[in-house]
Design a protein around this motif. Structure first.
Motif, short mmCIF file in Angstrom:
data_model
loop_
_atom_site.label_atom_id
_atom_site.label_comp_id
_atom_site.label_asym_id
_atom_site.label_seq_id
_atom_site.Cartn_x
_atom_site.Cartn_y
_atom_site.Cartn_z
N ASN A 103 46.79 50.09 46.83
CA ASN A 103 45.40 49.60 46.06
C ASN A 103 44.25 50.04 46.79
O ASN A 103 44.46 50.90 47.82
CB ASN A 103 45.57 48.09 46.51
N LEU A 104 43.15 49.91 45.97
CA LEU A 104 41.87 50.52 46.50
C LEU A 104 41.16 49.10 46.99
O LEU A 104 40.55 48.42 46.45
CB LEU A 104 41.12 50.97 45.42
N GLY B 244 32.71 45.48 47.69
CA GLY B 244 33.15 44.06 46.82
C GLY B 244 33.17 42.72 47.79
O GLY B 244 32.87 41.70 47.39
N GLY C 279 42.20 44.66 48.03
CA GLY C 279 42.29 45.76 47.03
C GLY C 279 42.69 45.38 45.62
O GLY C 279 43.22 44.51 45.29
N ASP D 127 38.19 47.26 48.47
CA ASP D 127 37.02 47.24 47.84
C ASP D 127 36.00 46.59 49.00
O ASP D 127 35.82 45.41 48.91
CB ASP D 127 37.08 46.43 46.47
N GLY E 154 43.69 50.80 41.59
CA GLY E 154 42.97 52.10 41.65
C GLY E 154 43.84 52.89 40.56
O GLY E 154 44.52 52.61 40.00
N GLU F 106 39.84 39.86 50.54
CA GLU F 106 39.70 41.12 49.48
C GLU F 106 41.08 41.81 50.30
O GLU F 106 41.24 42.33 51.41
CB GLU F 106 38.49 41.99 50.05
N THR G 28 37.27 40.46 38.72
CA THR G 28 35.96 41.01 39.01
C THR G 28 35.56 40.28 40.29
O THR G 28 36.07 39.05 40.48
CB THR G 28 35.05 40.85 37.83
#
Ligand code: PEP
Ligand code: MN
Length: 327
Positions: free
Chosen positions: A240-241, A246, A230, A243, A233, A228, A207
């Motif tokens: 990966n996603l 984020g 990823g 973010d 997902g 960042e 997180t």
């Protein structure tokens, strides 16, 4: 109005003078703190002292979710950023192959010719399976350092273990903590004492709070930048996603210099350049991308590497930013 103006100008000047004195005091404090850490010779974590520091700042330990949801959080403009691993104020583009391999020299030449100041390449590779290429360790890092020096490039490279960290930090300009080690607190504590700026990747299941918590192990001890790369997902189209929000949120809340790695963050070479441009548009501080002269011959991550011409195009699209050169 007009007779108030001299007053306002005088008050502003007073504030400017005070700001200058505060900056000088903070710099002196940082120097003493750095000296203290150097002389301790052991991880600089004293739980009682950490509590005492945190106790002075109630917001620090207010659960992040509440801080974000109540008016504060992402809406507040950053007033000052913490010292990061890369030059402040510009957009730093770091590029290089996933790993140090037989094409190292050509790969680095491509990076230098594209006008970049920073190169990446892994000497120790965290691989899912033990039969995959693991990297050639310290000898590979030595080769990377020597080639980068010949080309005047600065080096970002990952260290996987505490055992290798002391030797590795001598050979890099910025030490990378990878996604798999993002919450390896023993490694983070050790790096806090070794004096090298750290690029801290986000764990694939971290997180924002956990990511910032990991950064707090280094904060104030060595310069830290976040990356960042990823998160896990649900769509197998993506490795990966990535973010992006984020990354922006972490930057806003933590005041850390924040970059993205869209190569690992998407796993798709064709999405790398658009994501770098999006990161710059969102006010982030830079990006790290993989590139390879012969992607099919790369022992790791060849399929997400930019081709040479794609890196050149990306560098041109970002110009006239300094791409990481000191200003
Ligand atoms: C890398 O940058 O080479 C790497 C392994 O990245 P991550 O830790 O984000 O997977
Ligand atoms: Mn890789």
């Amino acid at each position: 109005m007009s007779d108030r103006e001299p007053d306002i100008a005088r008050l502003r000047r007073q504030i400017d003078v005070l700001d200058g004195e505060i900056d000088a005091l903070v710099a002196r404090r940082d120097a003493i703190a750095a000296d203290l850490i150097r002389h301790k010779g052991e991880p600089p974590y004293d739980p009682a002292r950490e509590q005492e520091i945190a106790g002075r700042d109630a917001a620090l330990w207010l659960p992040l979710l509440r801080r974000v949801r109540i008016a504060e959080g992402a809406r507040h403009a950053l007033t000052s950023q913490k010292p990061g691993a890369f030059p402040a104020g510009g957009f730093t583009l770091i590029a290089g192959p996933c790993s140090v391999d037989e094409h190292l020299e050509q790969n680095l030449e491509v990076v230098a010719q594209a006008g970049l100041a920073w190169v990446r390449a892994g000497a120790w590779k965290p691989r899912t399976f033990p039969w995959s290429f693991q990297g050639e360790g310290l000898p590979a890092l030595r080769r990377l350092r020597a080639s980068a020096d010949r080309l005047g490039l600065k080096v970002v490279s990952e260290v996987l273990s505490e055992i290798d960290a002391p030797a590795a930090v001598e050979l890099v300009d910025v030490v990378q903590v990878g996604a798999r080690n993002a919450q390896n607190f023993a490694l983070l504590k050790q790096l806090a004492t070794l004096g090298k700026p750290v690029l801290l990747k986000r764990g694939a299941a971290c997180t924002i709070e956990e990511w910032l918590g990991a950064a707090a192990y280094l904060d104030g001890r060595v310069p830290v930048s976040l990356c960042e790369r990823g998160v896990r997902g649900f769509d197998p189209c993506f490795r990966n996603l990535l973010d992006l929000p984020g990354a922006v949120l972490a930057r806003q809340l933590g005041a850390f210099q924040t970059l993205i790695d869209p190569s690992h963050g998407t796993g798709i070479a064709g999405l790398v350049a658009p994501m770098v441009l999006a990161a710059r548009a969102a006010g982030l501080d830079g990006a790290m991308v993989e590139v390879h002269v012969a992607p099919r011959e790369s022992p790791s991550d060849g399929n997400q590497a930019l081709a040479v011409e794609e890196l050149r195009e990306l560098a041109r699209a970002l110009a006239p930013e300094p791409l990481g050169a000191a200003r």
